[in-house]
Design a protein around this motif. Structure first.
Motif, PDB file in Angstrom:
ATOM      1  N   ARG A  23       0.810  -1.225   0.000  1.00 28.84           N
ATOM      2  CA  ARG A  23       0.000   0.000   0.000  1.00 28.84           C
ATOM      3  C   ARG A  23       0.837   1.267   0.000  1.00 28.84           C
ATOM      4  O   ARG A  23       0.507   2.233  -0.680  1.00 28.84           O
ATOM      5  CB  ARG A  23      -0.920   0.019   1.222  1.00 28.84           C
ATOM      6  N   THR A  24       1.909   1.290   0.796  1.00 27.22           N
ATOM      7  CA  THR A  24       2.640   2.543   1.009  1.00 27.22           C
ATOM      8  C   THR A  24       4.006   2.604   0.338  1.00 27.22           C
ATOM      9  O   THR A  24       4.548   3.685   0.157  1.00 27.22           O
ATOM     10  CB  THR A  24       2.871   2.776   2.516  1.00 27.22           C
ATOM     11  N   GLY A  25       4.591   1.434   0.026  1.00 28.53           N
ATOM     12  CA  GLY A  25       5.941   1.408  -0.526  1.00 28.53           C
ATOM     13  C   GLY A  25       7.007   1.547   0.549  1.00 28.53           C
ATOM     14  O   GLY A  25       8.182   1.650   0.258  1.00 28.53           O
ATOM     15  N   LYS A  26       6.584   1.527   1.828  1.00 28.29           N
ATOM     16  CA  LYS A  26       7.534   1.654   2.939  1.00 28.29           C
ATOM     17  C   LYS A  26       7.512   0.383   3.774  1.00 28.29           C
ATOM     18  O   LYS A  26       6.478  -0.253   3.930  1.00 28.29           O
ATOM     19  CB  LYS A  26       7.178   2.843   3.828  1.00 28.29           C
ATOM     20  N   ILE A  27       8.685   0.050   4.304  1.00 27.85           N
ATOM     21  CA  ILE A  27       8.815  -1.118   5.175  1.00 27.85           C
ATOM     22  C   ILE A  27       9.748  -0.758   6.320  1.00 27.85           C
ATOM     23  O   ILE A  27      10.613   0.110   6.165  1.00 27.85           O
ATOM     24  CB  ILE A  27       9.317  -2.359   4.408  1.00 27.85           C
ATOM     25  N   ARG A  28       9.558  -1.403   7.451  1.00 31.27           N
ATOM     26  CA  ARG A  28      10.380  -1.131   8.633  1.00 31.27           C
ATOM     27  C   ARG A  28      11.655  -1.953   8.557  1.00 31.27           C
ATOM     28  O   ARG A  28      11.635  -3.149   8.312  1.00 31.27           O
ATOM     29  CB  ARG A  28       9.612  -1.477   9.899  1.00 31.27           C
ATOM     30  N   CYS A  29      12.779  -1.314   8.791  1.00 33.91           N
ATOM     31  CA  CYS A  29      14.069  -2.004   8.867  1.00 33.91           C
ATOM     32  C   CYS A  29      14.079  -2.828  10.152  1.00 33.91           C
ATOM     33  O   CYS A  29      13.828  -2.299  11.228  1.00 33.91           O
ATOM     34  CB  CYS A  29      15.215  -0.993   8.858  1.00 33.91           C
ATOM     35  N   GLN A  30      14.346  -4.114  10.035  1.00 36.93           N
ATOM     36  CA  GLN A  30      14.353  -4.993  11.201  1.00 36.93           C
ATOM     37  C   GLN A  30      15.499  -4.680  12.153  1.00 36.93           C
ATOM     38  O   GLN A  30      15.429  -5.010  13.325  1.00 36.93           O
ATOM     39  CB  GLN A  30      14.440  -6.460  10.746  1.00 36.93           C
ATOM     40  N   ASP A  31      16.548  -4.037  11.664  1.00 29.26           N
ATOM     41  CA  ASP A  31      17.711  -3.752  12.499  1.00 29.26           C
ATOM     42  C   ASP A  31      17.573  -2.471  13.311  1.00 29.26           C
ATOM     43  O   ASP A  31      17.906  -2.440  14.489  1.00 29.26           O
ATOM     44  CB  ASP A  31      18.980  -3.681  11.645  1.00 29.26           C
ATOM     45  N   CYS A  32      17.089  -1.389  12.675  1.00 28.29           N
ATOM     46  CA  CYS A  32      17.049  -0.110  13.389  1.00 28.29           C
ATOM     47  C   CYS A  32      15.635   0.419  13.628  1.00 28.29           C
ATOM     48  O   CYS A  32      15.452   1.355  14.384  1.00 28.29           O
ATOM     49  CB  CYS A  32      17.885   0.936  12.638  1.00 28.29           C
ATOM     50  N   ARG A  35      11.349   3.310   9.146  1.00 32.88           N
ATOM     51  CA  ARG A  35      10.540   2.956   7.971  1.00 32.88           C
ATOM     52  C   ARG A  35      11.160   3.638   6.758  1.00 32.88           C
ATOM     53  O   ARG A  35      11.376   4.846   6.770  1.00 32.88           O
ATOM     54  CB  ARG A  35       9.092   3.398   8.160  1.00 32.88           C
ATOM     55  N   VAL A  36      11.448   2.845   5.732  1.00 29.21           N
ATOM     56  CA  VAL A  36      12.100   3.372   4.535  1.00 29.21           C
ATOM     57  C   VAL A  36      11.285   3.032   3.297  1.00 29.21           C
ATOM     58  O   VAL A  36      10.583   2.028   3.250  1.00 29.21           O
ATOM     59  CB  VAL A  36      13.543   2.832   4.379  1.00 29.21           C
ATOM     60  N   HIS A  37      11.373   3.884   2.301  1.00 34.26           N
ATOM     61  CA  HIS A  37      10.684   3.679   1.032  1.00 34.26           C
ATOM     62  C   HIS A  37      11.565   2.809   0.148  1.00 34.26           C
ATOM     63  O   HIS A  37      12.743   3.088  -0.031  1.00 34.26           O
ATOM     64  CB  HIS A  37      10.421   5.031   0.354  1.00 34.26           C
ATOM     65  N   THR A  38      11.000   1.737  -0.388  1.00 35.83           N
ATOM     66  CA  THR A  38      11.753   0.842  -1.256  1.00 35.83           C
ATOM     67  C   THR A  38      10.845   0.251  -2.321  1.00 35.83           C
ATOM     68  O   THR A  38       9.639   0.126  -2.113  1.00 35.83           O
ATOM     69  CB  THR A  38      12.426  -0.281  -0.436  1.00 35.83           C
ATOM     70  N   LEU A  41      11.484  -5.793  -1.738  1.00 35.52           N
ATOM     71  CA  LEU A  41      11.710  -6.273  -0.386  1.00 35.52           C
ATOM     72  C   LEU A  41      13.042  -6.993  -0.254  1.00 35.52           C
ATOM     73  O   LEU A  41      13.407  -7.447   0.815  1.00 35.52           O
ATOM     74  CB  LEU A  41      10.574  -7.213   0.038  1.00 35.52           C
ATOM     75  N   GLU A  42      13.785  -7.080  -1.349  1.00 33.44           N
ATOM     76  CA  GLU A  42      15.077  -7.771  -1.331  1.00 33.44           C
ATOM     77  C   GLU A  42      16.154  -6.959  -0.623  1.00 33.44           C
ATOM     78  O   GLU A  42      16.949  -7.500   0.128  1.00 33.44           O
ATOM     79  CB  GLU A  42      15.530  -8.100  -2.755  1.00 33.44           C
ATOM     80  N   THR A  43      16.206  -5.662  -0.889  1.00 35.93           N
ATOM     81  CA  THR A  43      17.217  -4.801  -0.276  1.00 35.93           C
ATOM     82  C   THR A  43      16.582  -3.475   0.119  1.00 35.93           C
ATOM     83  O   THR A  43      15.604  -3.040  -0.487  1.00 35.93           O
ATOM     84  CB  THR A  43      18.389  -4.506  -1.244  1.00 35.93           C
ATOM     85  N   LEU A  44      17.166  -2.863   1.121  1.00 31.27           N
ATOM     86  CA  LEU A  44      16.704  -1.546   1.549  1.00 31.27           C
ATOM     87  C   LEU A  44      17.709  -0.499   1.101  1.00 31.27           C
ATOM     88  O   LEU A  44      18.910  -0.769   1.061  1.00 31.27           O
ATOM     89  CB  LEU A  44      16.566  -1.499   3.072  1.00 31.27           C
ATOM     90  N   PRO A  45      17.230   0.705   0.793  1.00 33.06           N
ATOM     91  CA  PRO A  45      18.167   1.779   0.439  1.00 33.06           C
ATOM     92  C   PRO A  45      18.960   2.224   1.669  1.00 33.06           C
ATOM     93  O   PRO A  45      18.581   1.920   2.801  1.00 33.06           O
ATOM     94  CB  PRO A  45      17.238   2.893  -0.054  1.00 33.06           C
ATOM     95  N   ALA A  46      20.042   2.908   1.414  1.00 31.18           N
ATOM     96  CA  ALA A  46      20.848   3.448   2.519  1.00 31.18           C
ATOM     97  C   ALA A  46      19.968   4.376   3.360  1.00 31.18           C
ATOM     98  O   ALA A  46      19.254   5.220   2.827  1.00 31.18           O
ATOM     99  CB  ALA A  46      22.041   4.207   1.961  1.00 31.18           C
ATOM    100  N   HIS A  47      19.998   4.181   4.687  1.00 35.37           N
ATOM    101  CA  HIS A  47      19.180   5.012   5.571  1.00 35.37           C
ATOM    102  C   HIS A  47      19.839   5.243   6.923  1.00 35.37           C
ATOM    103  O   HIS A  47      19.176   5.563   7.901  1.00 35.37           O
ATOM    104  CB  HIS A  47      17.789   4.383   5.756  1.00 35.37           C
ATOM    105  N   GLY A  48      21.166   5.094   6.968  1.00 41.79           N
ATOM    106  CA  GLY A  48      21.897   5.380   8.205  1.00 41.79           C
ATOM    107  C   GLY A  48      21.680   4.334   9.278  1.00 41.79           C
ATOM    108  O   GLY A  48      21.785   4.639  10.468  1.00 41.79           O
ATOM    109  N   CYS A  49      21.410   3.107   8.886  1.00 41.18           N
ATOM    110  CA  CYS A  49      21.104   2.039   9.833  1.00 41.18           C
ATOM    111  C   CYS A  49      22.234   1.823  10.833  1.00 41.18           C
ATOM    112  O   CYS A  49      22.002   1.758  12.044  1.00 41.18           O
ATOM    113  CB  CYS A  49      20.801   0.754   9.074  1.00 41.18           C
ATOM    114  N   THR A  50      23.449   1.712  10.346  1.00 42.90           N
ATOM    115  CA  THR A  50      24.591   1.465  11.230  1.00 42.90           C
ATOM    116  C   THR A  50      24.753   2.596  12.233  1.00 42.90           C
ATOM    117  O   THR A  50      24.960   2.362  13.427  1.00 42.90           O
ATOM    118  CB  THR A  50      25.878   1.298  10.400  1.00 42.90           C
ATOM    119  N   GLN A  51      24.619   3.824  11.768  1.00 45.37           N
ATOM    120  CA  GLN A  51      24.754   4.981  12.656  1.00 45.37           C
ATOM    121  C   GLN A  51      23.626   5.005  13.690  1.00 45.37           C
ATOM    122  O   GLN A  51      23.850   5.343  14.853  1.00 45.37           O
ATOM    123  CB  GLN A  51      24.760   6.284  11.850  1.00 45.37           C
TER     124      GLN A  51
END
Length: 68
Positions: A23-32, A35-38, A41-51
């Protein structure tokens, strides 16, 4: 919860997240938790997860040391 109930609960949560992504094109990163737009569902764009994870660990460490 029993093992079977726990598995069913996890499956339901995954289905809900995938439905929301459709519906939205956004999914929650399981690590941080961000919610990022992608487009996939295979890969997430860079969103500062490590930081974000590092900052969360530092906050938790600081809170732990101030509680003592």
């Amino acid at each position: 919860m029993t093992g079977e109930m726990e598995r069913l609960h996890e499956e339901a949560l995954t289905e809900n997240e995938e439905r929301d992504w459709c519906r939205t094109g956004k999914i929650r990163c399981q690590d941080c938790g961000t919610r990022v737009h992608t487009k996939t569902l295979e890969t997430l764009p860079a969103h500062g997860c490590t930081q974000r994870q590092r900052a969360r660990r530092e906050r938790e460490a600081a809170e732990h040391t101030t509680e003592k």
